[in-house]
Enzyme design. Structure first.
Site, PDB file in Angstrom:
ATOM      1  N   ALA A 124       0.724  -1.162   0.139  1.00  0.00           N
ATOM      2  CA  ALA A 124       0.074   0.174   0.040  1.00  0.00           C
ATOM      3  C   ALA A 124       1.540   1.393  -0.487  1.00  0.00           C
ATOM      4  CB  ALA A 124      -0.506  -0.404   1.616  1.00  0.00           C
ATOM      5  N   GLY A 140       1.900   2.169  -5.745  1.00  0.00           N
ATOM      6  CA  GLY A 140       3.169   3.005  -5.963  1.00  0.00           C
ATOM      7  C   GLY A 140       4.408   1.694  -6.401  1.00  0.00           C
ATOM      8  N   ASP A 170       9.561  -2.887   1.560  1.00  0.00           N
ATOM      9  CA  ASP A 170       9.406  -1.699   1.792  1.00  0.00           C
ATOM     10  C   ASP A 170       9.260  -1.724   3.291  1.00  0.00           C
ATOM     11  OD1 ASP A 170       9.853   1.298   1.620  1.00  0.00           O
ATOM     12  OD2 ASP A 170       8.455   1.635   0.537  1.00  0.00           O
ATOM     13  N   CYS A 214      12.265   4.179   4.738  1.00  0.00           N
ATOM     14  CA  CYS A 214      12.118   5.254   4.371  1.00  0.00           C
ATOM     15  C   CYS A 214      13.182   6.157   6.255  1.00  0.00           C
ATOM     16  CB  CYS A 214      10.616   6.457   4.007  1.00  0.00           C
ATOM     17  SG  CYS A 214       9.633   5.540   5.648  1.00  0.00           S
TER      18      CYS A 214
END
Length: 630
Positions: free
Chosen positions: A341, A344, A408, A466
């Site tokens: 989610a 992208g 990620d 991130c």
């Protein structure tokens, strides 16, 4: 002045030749003076005339006295000349009427007047100057100003470098707590401390250590930028003082807006032309990306254009494109995005696979998958499947099922502070450690779900976050190296800084230098970390050792049990022997006592009957008499 004197002498000679009928020397002198003065007035310009009026009035008396003396001397000379036979009538004009001192003073006055007149003429002639001359004069003035500024700056730097900075004491800091310190004062103090740390040996205050300056610097940075103190201390341990300041400043600035072109529906050239027609000012993102566009200015909302609604592009940061590029999915692969989610990266994977193969888009929360499904439909992705599984259990449920995996991982968000400023005050070091624990579990499960025997050149996964924290990046990957049979490979990204191989007292595997870090103050991108990992086999480091240890412990336990049983049996046998010996002793003692008692009793021989039959049967009832007949 010399020219004027020469003109006077020439004019006087001409007047004497013309006026040969003069009667006396005195009259000729007065006439010649008047005419010479008129000619001088004609030659001299008007500003000089006005300037000489005052000087003439002051020196009128001196001139009169001087003229009388000159006239008397002239008469004496004439008399002498007549005596000597000299008959030239103009001989009296050969001598100057003014003394040498008066001539020198007049020369200086004339020079000053000429300078004033010349400056005025230069000012007046600015309009008559050429453009090149005017520009050259402006350039000369700018160079003079720059030179003066450079000299002043040099003096200031010398004064700063030689001065000793006073670090505020505890009492002064208590006074600052009672008042609001303006940001300008905090910034000035930060700059001063950085200058001291740059030349600590000469600029430090006696009796103060480096740690005190670093502590004060961290407190000022936390107050100026609005961070928690522990976060600023963590950044100072990662970066140097100057780089830490640059990182905090860059984290407060917004990143440029970037869109990714969906090559399943459009080309970058056509999309750029369509957006420029709508008043969007843009450029290609960088040389490393063929699908990115950087938008500087737009008159329309980028997220609501007809091109966006048609699925021609996706709003995506430049840093989030790097993990997919490092993964390098191929058409026909079986790929999984463990934290998909809002879709992208999943759509970018399907774009690189050209809608061939299978993409599994997984996410723990079903409500977040709604955005993923909507984006996949809008962008025209047809080879994706969405699901909602716990990523920590995928390794056991789907073992050796995928050619490539993208993780990620959820993180603290210390690299995207510009998009979420609440991280400054909401994230703490314990939160970072909790995220690191979750990331280790997800990474181990992802490796278990990866197929290292893939015939399509698979067996690769990419781990990204991130965040810029070492605890969430290098420490997690280093933990995986110690638990599974994997290795770090080159991510294929030409830009970015290498990962840490050492941090404080910790030492990591040297191959972690192949991982890549991205910083906002260096690359003008969100803070990001990318590591590409290859699975070599299904072996698990440490399990064989654990089994050996378990076997050894079991063998040790059995030997211990055997020895214990043997000891117990020996003890039991010894106790039994002791009891038997004791019982036999007691029996012998009883028999001896019975024999002694019998020997003491006196029984007649007739009454003593010896029983020949010995029976051990115990008679409890009297025997019945047999009845033979009536």
């Amino acid at each position: 002045a010399k020219k004027v004197a020469q003109k006077q002498t020439v004019s006087k000679e001409e007047e004497e030749k013309d006026s040969t009928a003069s009667e006396s020397g005195s009259e000729s002198e007065s006439g010649s003076d008047s005419e010479s003065s008129d000619e001088v007035e004609k030659v001299v310009p008007v500003p000089l005339k006005k300037a000489k009026v005052a000087a003439k009035e002051e020196s009128s008396e001196d001139d009169d006295s001087g003229s009388e003396e000159d006239s008397s001397e002239g008469e004496d000379d004439d008399g002498g000349d007549d005596d000597q036979g000299f008959t030239d009538e103009n001989a009296k004009w050969l001598k100057p009427k003014q003394s040498k001192m008066q001539l020198m003073e007049s020369d200086e006055d004339d020079d000053e007047e000429d300078d004033e007149f010349g400056s005025a003429s230069n000012e007046g002639s600015d309009d008559e100057m050429l453009e090149v001359e005017r520009q050259s004069r402006i350039i000369d003035e700018e160079m003079k100003l720059e030179q003066e500024e450079a000299e002043s700056e040099l003096r200031r730097t010398i004064a700063q470098q030689t001065s000793v900075y006073h670090l505020p004491t505890a009492e002064e800091l208590e006074e600052d707590e009672n008042r609001v310190v303006p940001p300008s004062e905090l910034r000035e103090r930060i700059d001063d401390i950085l200058e001291v740390l740059a030349d600590f040996k000469t600029r430090r205050e006696p009796g103060r250590s480096r740690s005190e300056y670093i502590e004060r610097l961290g407190q000022d940075m936390a107050e100026l930028f609005g961070y928690l103190q522990e976060l600023v201390d963590y950044f100072l341990s990662m970066f140097g003082p100057n780089e830490c300041l640059e990182f905090l400043e860059a984290s407060d600035k917004s990143r440029p807006l970037v869109v990714r072109v969906n090559t399943l529906k459009a080309r970058r050239k056509d999309l750029a032309a369509a957006l420029m027609k709508r008043g969007v000012r843009l450029d290609p993102l960088a040389n490393w990306s063929k699908v990115g566009l950087k938008i500087y200015e737009s008159t329309v909302p980028i997220g609501a254009t007809p091109e966006y609604l048609a699925g021609h592009y996706m709003l995506q940061s430049a840093a989030s494109m790097c993990p997919v590029m490092a993964l390098g999915p191929q058409p026909g692969d079986r790929v999984m995005d463990m934290s998909a989610a809002p879709g992208g990266k999943t759509s970018y994977i399907a774009q690189l696979m050209r809608n061939k193969g299978v993409v599994i888009a997984n996410d723990l929360k079903p409500e977040r998958q709604k955005a993923t499904v909507a984006n996949l439909h809008r962008l025209g992705v047809r080879n994706a499947v969405t699901c909602c599984y716990d990523g920590r259990k995928i390794g056991a449920q789907m073992r050796n099922s995928f050619d490539r995996i993208l993780l990620d991982a959820p993180c603290s968000g210390l690299g995207v502070i510009s998009r979420d400023p609440s991280v400054k005050v909401q994230r703490t070091i314990p939160d970072v450690k909790r995220c690191a624990h979750l990331q280790k579990e997800l990474l181990v499960a992802a490796i278990d779900a990866l197929n290292h025997k893939s015939k399509k050149g698979g067996g690769y996964m990419v781990y990204s976050t991130c965040s810029v924290a070492v605890a969430e990046n290098e420490e997690v990957v280093n933990y995986l190296l110690s638990k599974r049979d994997v290795k770090i490979v080159d991510a294929g990204l030409d830009f970015g800084k290498p990962g840490f191989t050492r941090f404080e007292h910790k030492r990591f595997h040297p191959s972690l230098a192949l991982t890549r870090r991205f910083y906002p103050h260096v690359h003008n991108m969100d803070g990001f970390y990318v590591a590409k990992i290859q699975k070599l086999s299904d072996k698990r480091h440490g399990e064989a050792e654990k089994k050996e240890e378990a076997v050894k412990e079991a063998a040790g336990d059995t030997t211990k049990a055997e020895t214990e049983t043997e000891v117990e049996e020996n003890m039991r046998s010894e106790k039994k022997k002791k009891r038997i010996k004791k019982f036999r002793r007691n029996e012998d003692r009883d028999e001896q006592q019975v024999v002694r008692k019998k020997s003491k009793m006196s029984i007649p021989n007739a009454q003593v009957k010896k029983s020949t039959k010995k029976t051990n049967a115990k008679v409890s009832k009297p025997r019945r008499m047999k009845i033979t007949g009536m």
